[in-house]
Design an enzyme around this catalytic site. Structure first.
Site, PDB file in Angstrom:
ATOM      1  CG  ASP A 170      -0.349   0.015   2.529  1.00 59.55           C
ATOM      2  OD1 ASP A 170       0.888  -0.153   2.614  1.00 59.55           O
ATOM      3  OD2 ASP A 170      -1.084   0.189   3.527  1.00 59.55           O
ATOM      4  CB  SER A 171       4.581   1.631  -0.317  1.00 57.28           C
ATOM      5  OG  SER A 171       4.724   0.511  -1.173  1.00 57.28           O
TER       6      SER A 171
ATOM      7  CG  ASP B 155       0.729  -4.087   2.090  1.00 55.96           C
ATOM      8  OD1 ASP B 155       1.134  -5.087   2.707  1.00 55.96           O
ATOM      9  OD2 ASP B 155       1.405  -3.042   1.938  1.00 55.96           O
TER      10      ASP B 155
ATOM     11  CE  LYS C 299       3.593  -6.113   3.879  1.00 58.05           C
ATOM     12  NZ  LYS C 299       3.232  -4.780   4.418  1.00 58.05           N
TER      13      LYS C 299
ATOM     14  CD  GLU D 119       0.709  -1.180   8.040  1.00 55.97           C
ATOM     15  OE1 GLU D 119       0.411  -0.344   8.923  1.00 55.97           O
ATOM     16  OE2 GLU D 119       1.117  -0.855   6.908  1.00 55.97           O
TER      17      GLU D 119
ATOM     18  CD  GLU E  32       8.130   0.052   7.271  1.00 54.32           C
ATOM     19  OE1 GLU E  32       7.190  -0.711   6.953  1.00 54.32           O
ATOM     20  OE2 GLU E  32       8.272   1.190   6.777  1.00 54.32           O
TER      21      GLU E  32
HETATM   22  O1  KIV Z   1       3.714  -1.055   1.465  1.00 53.51           O
HETATM   23  C1  KIV Z   1       4.888  -1.467   1.438  1.00 53.51           C
HETATM   24  O2  KIV Z   1       5.649  -1.246   0.479  1.00 53.51           O
HETATM   25  C2  KIV Z   1       5.357  -2.256   2.579  1.00 53.51           C
HETATM   26  C3  KIV Z   1       6.817  -2.581   2.667  1.00 53.51           C
HETATM   27  C4  KIV Z   1       7.639  -1.367   2.895  1.00 53.51           C
HETATM   28  C5  KIV Z   1       7.119  -3.642   3.652  1.00 53.51           C
HETATM   29  O3  KIV Z   1       4.565  -2.614   3.412  1.00 53.51           O
HETATM   30 NA    NA Z   2       2.544  -1.631   3.301  1.00 54.47          NA
END
Ligand code: KIV
Ligand code: NA
Length: 266
Positions: A45-46, A84, A112, A114, A182
């Site tokens: 989600d980056s 994510d 994934k 958090e 992280e």
């Molecule tokens: O969203 C993302 O790119 C991430 C990584 C930095 C682990 O969660």
């Molecule tokens: Na992320």
């Protein structure tokens, strides 16, 4: 070459074989990273920051994620596609199941989420019981930016370190098959990695994790408009091409030369 599967993640940890992960958001980069031997491609989600230009990940929707997962999926032959769950898509187990189902149907092989609060652990258990592989993410969880008051190294105080150790065991106990750490001090990440039954993937977590991840734009040295964190390395500088950068990254993760001490927090 055979596709990377979820059971192989545990086998890699067992064998001491480091896992190389990169983010990608489209088929073009996914194809190059896959060919370079990247084990896991993360649709993070980056993308809210590096693709959409927001200053946090909070605006990203499940629709956004599904669009990019479908594109990345078309570029992959071998790598495992990790996706994510965006902000609040894991707020309840039922929402997490709906969002995860969409992402798996778009081509993801694992999702994934958090954190390790009570409802996050409930979501992990709920998904795992329904045959959805889950990766946890602890330490600097960017979806917590408002509570943290910024993007800061986590787990430096004794109480926070103790909480992180407990959370790492709790997510594995709930069924997670992998754990992203992280921005945590190297020594703490090393301790968690030794104690963890599941592989840890570090970003700003020192050299002792079972694997590493970087954001695509960071490993290519693109100017994000934000201050560059110390864990970032520009692999394009020595790699000569995007494919060369990806191969150099994979090689450096596998042989343990990345991250170096200059990329770690203490
Ligand atoms: O969203 C993302 O790119 C991430 C990584 C930095 C682990 O969660
Ligand atoms: Na992320």
């Amino acid at each position: 070459e055979k596709p990377v599967t979820v059971p192989q993640l545990a086998e890699a940890k067992e064998a001491g074989r480091k896992l190389a992960m990169l983010t990608a958001y489209d088929a073009g980069f996914a194809r190059v990273f896959d060919a370079a031997g990247v084990d896991i491609v993360l649709v993070g989600d980056s993308l809210g920051m590096v693709v959409q230009g927001h200053d946090s990940t909070l605006p990203v929707s499940v629709d956004d994620m599904a669009y990019h997962v479908a594109a990345v999926s078309r570029g992959l032959r071998r790598a495992l596609l990790l996706a994510d769950l965006p902000f609040q898509a894991d707020a309840t187990p039922e929402r997490a199941l709906d969002a995860s189902t969409r992402l798996l149907q778009a081509g993801a092989g694992m999702v994934k989420l958090e954190g390790a609060g009570a409802h996050k652990l409930a979501a992990i258990r709920f998904l795992c019981a329904r045959e959805i592989p889950v990766c946890a993410h602890l330490g600097l969880t960017p979806q917590s930016v408002l509570r943290f008051g910024g993007y800061k190294v986590q787990g430096r105080e004794a109480a926070a370190a103790e909480q992180l150790r407990a959370d790492a065991l709790a997510v594995a106990e709930a069924g997670a098959a992998m754990l992203v750490l992280e921005c945590v001090p190297s020594a703490l990440a090393a301790e968690i990695t030794r104690a963890s039954p599941i592989p840890t993937i570090g970003i700003g977590a020192g050299p002792h994790c079972d694997g590493q991840v970087l954001v695509l734009h960071d490993m290519l040295g693109l100017d994000s408009g934000h201050r560059r964190p110390k864990f970032v390395k520009d692999f394009l500088a020595g790699g000569g091409s995007v494919a060369g950068a990806a191969r150099a990254y994979v090689a450096a993760v596998r042989d343990g030369s990345f991250p170096g001490p200059e990329h770690a927090y203490d």
